[in-house]
Design a protein around this motif. Structure first.
Motif, mmCIF file in Angstrom:
data_model
loop_
_atom_site.group_PDB
_atom_site.id
_atom_site.type_symbol
_atom_site.label_atom_id
_atom_site.label_comp_id
_atom_site.label_asym_id
_atom_site.label_seq_id
_atom_site.Cartn_x
_atom_site.Cartn_y
_atom_site.Cartn_z
ATOM 1 N N UNK A 173 6.965 19.492 1.309
ATOM 2 C CA UNK A 173 7.711 18.249 1.160
ATOM 3 C C UNK A 173 6.693 17.122 1.022
ATOM 4 N N UNK A 174 6.702 16.466 -0.132
ATOM 5 C CA UNK A 174 5.797 15.352 -0.368
ATOM 6 C C UNK A 174 6.592 14.061 -0.275
ATOM 7 N N UNK A 175 6.134 13.188 0.611
ATOM 8 C CA UNK A 175 6.838 11.934 0.864
ATOM 9 C C UNK A 175 5.941 10.776 0.435
ATOM 10 N N UNK B 235 0.839 -1.175 0.000
ATOM 11 C CA UNK B 235 0.000 0.000 0.000
ATOM 12 C C UNK B 235 0.884 1.239 0.000
ATOM 13 N N UNK B 236 0.781 2.037 -1.027
ATOM 14 C CA UNK B 236 1.563 3.261 -1.130
ATOM 15 C C UNK B 236 0.808 4.402 -0.459
ATOM 16 N N UNK B 237 1.530 5.177 0.328
ATOM 17 C CA UNK B 237 0.936 6.360 0.942
ATOM 18 C C UNK B 237 1.722 7.584 0.520
ATOM 19 N N UNK B 238 1.031 8.716 0.464
ATOM 20 C CA UNK B 238 1.681 9.974 0.094
ATOM 21 C C UNK B 238 1.185 11.040 1.062
ATOM 22 N N UNK B 239 2.137 11.735 1.696
ATOM 23 C CA UNK B 239 1.803 12.795 2.635
ATOM 24 C C UNK B 239 2.613 14.040 2.292
ATOM 25 N N UNK B 240 2.006 15.191 2.502
ATOM 26 C CA UNK B 240 2.694 16.453 2.262
ATOM 27 C C UNK B 240 2.825 17.199 3.576
#
Length: 71
Positions: free
Chosen positions: A43-45, A1-6
């Motif tokens: 910053x997007x991780x 499961x890919x997650x993306x947080x800014x």
């Protein structure tokens, strides 16, 4: 499961700052991509697992900058 947080980081003023933040965040287990926008401080991780915000804050602090925590 890919997650993306800014996240928002304060104190970055140049490309060296961007590289420092990028390098430290990439050391967090599970991180697969980091995008740092100097102009906005964004910053997007992207990671293959949910990240602990404390670990992100510690990495940013280690680079010499500060994570703006949402209230």
């Amino acid at each position: 499961m890919t997650t993306r947080n800014t996240y928002t980081v304060t104190g970055m003023t140049c490309s060296h700052c961007v590289n420092s933040v990028d390098t430290e965040i990439r050391q967090i287990p599970g991180v697969t991509d980091v995008q740092v926008d100097l102009a906005s401080g964004g910053v997007t991780i992207t990671s293959d697992q949910p990240l602990d915000e404390t670990a992100v804050a510690a990495a940013i602090d280690e680079a010499g900058y500060e994570l703006v925590r949402s209230s």
